[in-house]
Design an enzyme around this catalytic site. Structure first.
Site, short mmCIF file in Angstrom:
data_model
loop_
_atom_site.label_atom_id
_atom_site.label_comp_id
_atom_site.label_asym_id
_atom_site.label_seq_id
_atom_site.Cartn_x
_atom_site.Cartn_y
_atom_site.Cartn_z
N LYS A 1 49.99 55.19 36.05
CA LYS A 1 49.60 54.99 37.22
C LYS A 1 50.85 55.33 38.18
N PRO B 1 47.84 32.53 22.45
CA PRO B 1 49.00 33.54 22.16
C PRO B 1 49.88 33.79 23.32
N LEU C 1 31.49 53.34 32.42
CA LEU C 1 30.99 51.88 31.46
C LEU C 1 32.06 52.04 30.14
N LEU D 1 45.66 37.91 30.73
CA LEU D 1 46.23 36.50 30.45
C LEU D 1 45.09 35.38 30.93
N PRO E 1 56.19 44.92 23.31
CA PRO E 1 57.24 45.92 23.43
C PRO E 1 57.53 46.42 25.03
N PHE F 1 36.71 44.58 36.74
CA PHE F 1 36.87 43.37 37.54
C PHE F 1 37.11 43.55 39.03
N ILE F 2 38.26 44.16 39.53
CA ILE F 2 38.35 44.17 40.94
C ILE F 2 37.26 45.00 41.58
N TYR G 1 51.05 52.73 30.63
CA TYR G 1 49.99 52.23 31.52
C TYR G 1 50.66 52.47 32.88
N THR H 1 49.32 49.91 41.66
CA THR H 1 49.79 48.45 41.17
C THR H 1 51.36 48.41 41.11
N ASP H 2 51.74 47.04 41.38
CA ASP H 2 53.20 46.79 41.56
C ASP H 2 53.97 47.13 40.20
N GLU H 3 53.38 47.46 39.12
CA GLU H 3 54.03 47.78 38.05
C GLU H 3 54.72 49.11 38.14
P1 NAD Z 1 39.34 46.94 34.62
O1 NAD Z 1 39.77 47.57 33.44
O2 NAD Z 1 38.59 45.50 34.78
O3 NAD Z 1 38.01 47.99 35.20
C1 NAD Z 1 38.26 49.50 34.95
C2 NAD Z 1 36.85 49.87 35.40
O4 NAD Z 1 37.18 51.33 35.34
C3 NAD Z 1 35.74 49.58 34.35
O5 NAD Z 1 34.62 49.42 34.87
C4 NAD Z 1 35.90 51.00 33.38
O6 NAD Z 1 34.32 51.29 33.02
C5 NAD Z 1 36.06 51.86 34.60
N1 NAD Z 1 36.49 53.28 33.91
C6 NAD Z 1 37.63 53.38 33.12
N2 NAD Z 1 37.80 54.58 32.75
C7 NAD Z 1 36.92 55.39 33.52
C8 NAD Z 1 36.55 56.87 33.84
N3 NAD Z 1 37.20 57.68 33.21
N4 NAD Z 1 35.63 57.12 34.82
C9 NAD Z 1 34.80 56.15 35.43
N5 NAD Z 1 35.08 54.90 35.28
C10 NAD Z 1 36.14 54.50 34.45
O7 NAD Z 1 40.23 47.11 35.64
P2 NAD Z 1 40.75 46.45 37.03
O8 NAD Z 1 41.67 45.00 36.52
O9 NAD Z 1 39.44 45.87 37.94
O10 NAD Z 1 41.67 47.24 37.84
C11 NAD Z 1 41.12 48.17 38.87
C12 NAD Z 1 42.15 49.02 39.52
O11 NAD Z 1 43.18 48.29 39.99
C13 NAD Z 1 43.06 49.96 38.20
O12 NAD Z 1 43.06 51.16 38.79
C14 NAD Z 1 44.18 48.83 38.19
O13 NAD Z 1 45.20 49.94 37.88
C15 NAD Z 1 44.61 48.17 39.75
N6 NAD Z 1 45.14 46.99 39.63
C16 NAD Z 1 44.73 46.14 38.88
C17 NAD Z 1 45.45 44.73 38.91
C18 NAD Z 1 45.04 43.51 38.10
O14 NAD Z 1 45.81 42.62 38.07
N7 NAD Z 1 43.93 43.78 37.48
C19 NAD Z 1 46.40 44.71 39.92
C20 NAD Z 1 46.87 45.68 40.59
C21 NAD Z 1 46.24 46.77 40.56
O1 DAU Z 2 50.94 43.50 38.05
C1 DAU Z 2 49.67 44.27 38.11
C2 DAU Z 2 49.21 44.43 36.71
O2 DAU Z 2 48.82 43.27 36.26
C3 DAU Z 2 48.05 45.56 36.81
O3 DAU Z 2 48.46 46.55 37.11
C4 DAU Z 2 47.28 45.53 35.26
O4 DAU Z 2 46.26 46.31 35.43
C5 DAU Z 2 47.02 44.07 35.07
O5 DAU Z 2 46.49 44.21 33.56
C6 DAU Z 2 48.07 43.10 34.98
O6 DAU Z 2 49.35 43.68 34.08
P1 DAU Z 2 49.99 42.33 33.23
O7 DAU Z 2 50.58 42.98 32.13
O8 DAU Z 2 51.01 41.64 33.90
O9 DAU Z 2 48.82 41.66 32.89
P2 DAU Z 2 48.24 40.79 31.22
O10 DAU Z 2 47.20 39.73 31.74
O11 DAU Z 2 48.23 41.59 30.29
O12 DAU Z 2 49.54 39.73 31.03
C7 DAU Z 2 50.02 38.88 31.93
C8 DAU Z 2 51.52 38.14 31.54
O13 DAU Z 2 50.86 37.49 30.22
C9 DAU Z 2 52.22 39.27 30.71
O14 DAU Z 2 53.64 38.76 31.06
C10 DAU Z 2 52.00 39.42 29.46
C11 DAU Z 2 51.57 38.06 29.10
N1 DAU Z 2 50.52 37.84 28.04
C12 DAU Z 2 49.53 38.41 28.05
C13 DAU Z 2 48.57 38.21 26.85
C14 DAU Z 2 47.25 39.20 27.14
C15 DAU Z 2 50.94 36.73 26.87
O15 DAU Z 2 51.71 36.01 27.00
N2 DAU Z 2 49.80 36.64 26.13
C16 DAU Z 2 48.78 37.59 25.89
O16 DAU Z 2 47.96 37.29 24.88
#
Ligand code: NAD
Ligand code: DAU
Length: 339
Positions: free
Chosen positions: A157, A208, A35, A193, A277, A11-12, A153, A125-127
């Protein structure tokens, strides 16, 4: 300059590659991605047409493949997006999170050391800060907030972040870290989400919501995150952590109701299910440091970004329908079947 971007089929990463192709056409971009289920080459179709873009399928844990690629490309900057990213999947199967997120990061940094890469940027990540109570809206995560991870997770990180700082101190590796809040926008896998709720609402399926839906996330439009990473990797101080977030806090229920209103669907689709959980209550970033040092400010308000995102999912049904038709069916059944 050659910039090596890992996880660019996710995604990002995909949004970041398009950002760089647009804003810095003078640079060469090499995307490495294993992939996994989350990587999708369809997201990179337009990038593949650019002359200054190369895609390489490889696992960041595969030391030989990574070192061979560094030998060939000698990247100036490495930006590490590659990771296992879904909290719920980390509850089901933590091992692969530790493998990719920690050991994969180590492999990349070892290659950076060997080939004299000028900057290793870790997308974090802020997590890693854990969570904040719901009744203290005055509290925010700063870069000094102690690491306090809740899920496998976020622990993986956090482990990666500690290793990045250790490589800076022990080996003098030139590193930087951005810790960002929740992103949303085009190309996000529909397990998260916002795309999950958009795709299900469009098909009139139950939505959900975990627990009571009162958990709070701090939403940032993906392009604002890309701009922040670009600034930090080029101009940020070496060895520094920068928090990234835009003060766009919303409860999950508010987000879901906004999506339903925009799609003109009834709130009766909302279904409360058993909580995640260890579910973190609230994330909220203080982005003062990146603003003060680098002038970064988010450009997209949540109300505007969510409409653009919904429009993208409406216009790109083929992209997410293909995902939902595959292995994702079994995942949904496993994850939500008994809730
Ligand atoms: P995503 O799950 O959409 O994409 C992850 C990508 O990494 C995929 O293309 C996957 O094929 C690739 N990948 C996974 N394992 C791999 C490996 N062993 N070798 C090579 N490629 C591999 O993730 P995203 O949401 O785009 O997040 C990207 C980064 O940003 C992550 O490091 C995540 O922790 C961080 N991040 C995400 C969010 C968010 O809200 N999505 C927020 C803050 C930080
Ligand atoms: O804060 C940054 C993080 O944000 C990234 O590091 C992670 O990679 C990214 O997945 C995201 O984590 P969250 O756990 O916050 O995202 P998610 O979309 O899974 O859930 C967002 C919120 O929605 C969380 O409070 C759980 C809730 N949720 C999620 C799903 C999938 C639901 O209520 N129902 C659902 O089905």
């Amino acid at each position: 300059m050659t910039i090596l971007v890992t996880g660019g089929a996710g995604f990002i990463g995909a949004n970041f590659l398009y950002w760089e192709l647009r804003e810095h056409p003078e640079d060469r971009l090499v995307c490495v991605d294993a992939l996994t289920y989350a990587g999708n080459l369809r997201s990179l179709e337009k990038a593949m047409k650019a002359e200054n873009f190369r895609f390489v399928k490889a696992d960041i844990c595969d030391r030989k493949a990574i070192f061979d690629l560094f030998e060939e490309e000698k990247p100036d900057i490495v930006v590490n997006f590659a990771a296992e990213t879904h909290v719920d999947r980390s509850v089901e199967n933590p091992g692969v999170f530790l493998q990719t997120n920690i050991l994969g990061t180590q492999t990349l940094m070892d290659a950076c050391r060997r080939y004299g890469t000028k900057r290793f940027h870790q997308v974090a990540t802020d997590e890693v800060y854990g969570d904040l109570p719901l009744d203290r809206p005055d509290l925010f995560f700063t870069e000094e907030t102690p690491i306090h991870a809740s899920s496998p997770y976020s622990a993986s990180k956090a482990g990666a972040d500690l290793l990045v700082m250790a490589y800076a101190r022990t080996f003098g590796l030139p590193v930087s870290i951005t810790r960002c809040s929740n992103n949303y926008g085009p190309y996000q896998f529909p397990e998260k989400l916002i795309p999950l709720m958009i795709s299900r609402a469009m098909s009139d399926q139950p939505l959900p919501v975990y627990g009571t839906g009162e958990n709070v996330r701090d939403w940032l439009y993906v392009d604002d995150h890309c701009a922040a990473i670009d600034l930090v990797m080029r101009k940020g101080r070496e060895g520094e952590v920068y928090n990234v977030g835009g003060h766009n806090e919303r409860t999950n229920l508010e987000v879901v109701k906004t999506i339903l209103r925009a799609l003109d669907k009834p709130e009766s689709l909302i279904t409360f299910v058993k909580d995640r959980p260890g579910h973190d209550r609230r994330y909220a970033i203080d982005p003062e440091k990146i603003h003060r040092e680098l002038g970064w400010l988010p450009q997209t308000a949540f109300d505007q970004g969510i409409q653009a995102t919904i429009r993208w999912y409406l216009d790109n049904k083929g992209w997410w329908e293909e995902i939902l038709a595959g292995d994702y069916q079994q995942y949904y059944q496993r994850m939500y079947g008994n809730r």
